[in-house]
Enzyme design. Sequence first.
Site, PDB file in Angstrom:
ATOM      1  N   SER A   1       0.750   6.686  -2.506  1.00 26.94           N
ATOM      2  CA  SER A   1       0.795   6.894  -3.944  1.00 26.94           C
ATOM      3  C   SER A   1      -0.285   7.828  -4.479  1.00 26.94           C
ATOM      4  O   SER A   1      -0.218   8.262  -5.629  1.00 26.94           O
ATOM      5  CB  SER A   1       0.660   5.537  -4.650  1.00 26.94           C
ATOM      6  OG  SER A   1      -0.599   4.941  -4.358  1.00 26.94           O
TER       7      SER A   1
ATOM      8  N   LYS B   1      -8.283   8.977  -9.149  1.00 23.36           N
ATOM      9  CA  LYS B   1      -6.896   8.530  -9.240  1.00 23.36           C
ATOM     10  C   LYS B   1      -6.737   7.690 -10.511  1.00 23.36           C
ATOM     11  O   LYS B   1      -7.618   6.892 -10.851  1.00 23.36           O
ATOM     12  CB  LYS B   1      -6.547   7.702  -8.005  1.00 23.36           C
ATOM     13  CG  LYS B   1      -5.104   7.213  -7.935  1.00 23.36           C
ATOM     14  CD  LYS B   1      -4.850   6.474  -6.625  1.00 23.36           C
ATOM     15  CE  LYS B   1      -3.429   5.956  -6.528  1.00 23.36           C
ATOM     16  NZ  LYS B   1      -3.171   5.260  -5.238  1.00 23.36           N
TER      17      LYS B   1
ATOM     18  N   SER C   1      -1.654   4.594   1.269  1.00 21.46           N
ATOM     19  CA  SER C   1      -1.603   5.535   0.153  1.00 21.46           C
ATOM     20  C   SER C   1      -2.775   6.505   0.071  1.00 21.46           C
ATOM     21  O   SER C   1      -2.814   7.360  -0.810  1.00 21.46           O
ATOM     22  CB  SER C   1      -1.482   4.773  -1.171  1.00 21.46           C
ATOM     23  OG  SER C   1      -0.202   4.201  -1.283  1.00 21.46           O
TER      24      SER C   1
END
Length: 496
Positions: free
Chosen positions: A163, A80, A187
Amino acid sequence: MSTTDLHHLGVAELAAQLKNKQVSAVEAAQHFLARAQQHQHLGAFVAINEYATLAQAKAADALIAAGQGGRLAGVPMAHKDIFVTKDFPTTAASKMLQGYQSPFDATVVRKLADAGMVTLGKLNCDEFAMGGANENSAIAPVGFAEPQPVRNPWNTERVPGGSSGGSAAAVAARLAPAVTGTDTGGSIRQPASFCGITGIKPTYGRASRYGMIAFASSLDQAGPMGRSAEDCALLLSEMCGPDLDRDSTSLDHPAEDFTLQLNDSIEGLRIGIPAEFFGEGLSADVRAAVDAALKEYEKLGAKLVPISLPRTELSVPVYYILAPAEASSNLSRFDGVKFGHRAAKFSDLNDMYKKTRAEGFGDEVKRRIMIGAYVLSEGYYDAYYLQAQKIRRMIADDFQAAFKECDVIAGAAAPTTAWAIGGKADPVSNYLADVFTLPASLAGLPGLSLPAGFGDGGMPVGLQLIGNYFAEAKLLNAAHRFQQATDFHLQRPAGF
């Protein structure tokens, strides 16, 4: 198996082929890089560096040839874009950090590299990890000239969740066997649910936050996302461990091999069913899939125990006071002075601050900074921030009372399946979608989402399992046993 089918393998299966030299790390890396290019339309990757990836793969092949590679040596993965990396730019999906290149790797990145894993690239996310749909990214994905929302591989007109939406989409579309994500209020778990994969947020402090760009320091936690509980257990075993010299929130708790208990019996496992997780807000299709999954657990010998988490609804207002408060503090460092974006034209220092932050931050980030500054301001601190901290303590106490009656807690990871892109333009409706994931985050407890079936339109439904502190092995085993009895985690979107 030919290299053209490598993406059908999970982490454990691919690792075994690499160890037995049925495929090389370079071949595996090239295969997944090609898939990332082939499926650019999903918007999952924001940075790829083929030279760096193949250099890592060659190093992994050398280790394997010398008999020195660990059990994950040569397995490709992606990070990420909230973790800083030396070989790839790190932007946190924000214009504020566009083009930033870190001089060091985050601890989680370094640990997985030390285990021999090969980095394919960086994955899209909501800006500074603020969002539940991955529609807030301000960075153009690979193959695009402008920022794009990440698309859910099961239906490209729907969101992947956030997210960590780029992370979830990459695993679901078989662009990477496993990835890293971060979970502040859900998330990892919510996008895992929306994309039909497995993801776990460990106990707060088990994985180092060093080199993870901060959103809310008392909530942010790194975790792995993969197709199965076994895949997640393999990665989490490498990611966790104390990092006391670099991270003040790191726990002095030894690293653990989470694969050792994966085949333990769950006969007699007490699964707590909170009434608050099955109320009016839960959609009928999600409820049906979760109920069916719980019946499967009963067939496996587990016992369902009714419990109560009475302050579940309060988790939403509590979180959206505390997290923005911490964000307003953490993001004050992005002022155009030392690094990141700086406004091109300004009259004085104060004007530079204002224009830099106005240009560099997106709407959702500005919204949370403003909320945070407000609740921390004189005259409102006691009324909002202090009260929220007190209720946070009560939410944690509710869990401890519940764990006297059960071993793990189960419910839906999200109230609905993935919604249409642009379908929740109102920020509050986005916030309310986190109601089932926020309580465990506020309490610092480990939580896991695993594929549990499908809802309307064939969209995936995730079952959330929550454990007590340091109960990651118990959660992963419970998920693994379910996955041995079902095949939801093996289903993949059409065309991938």
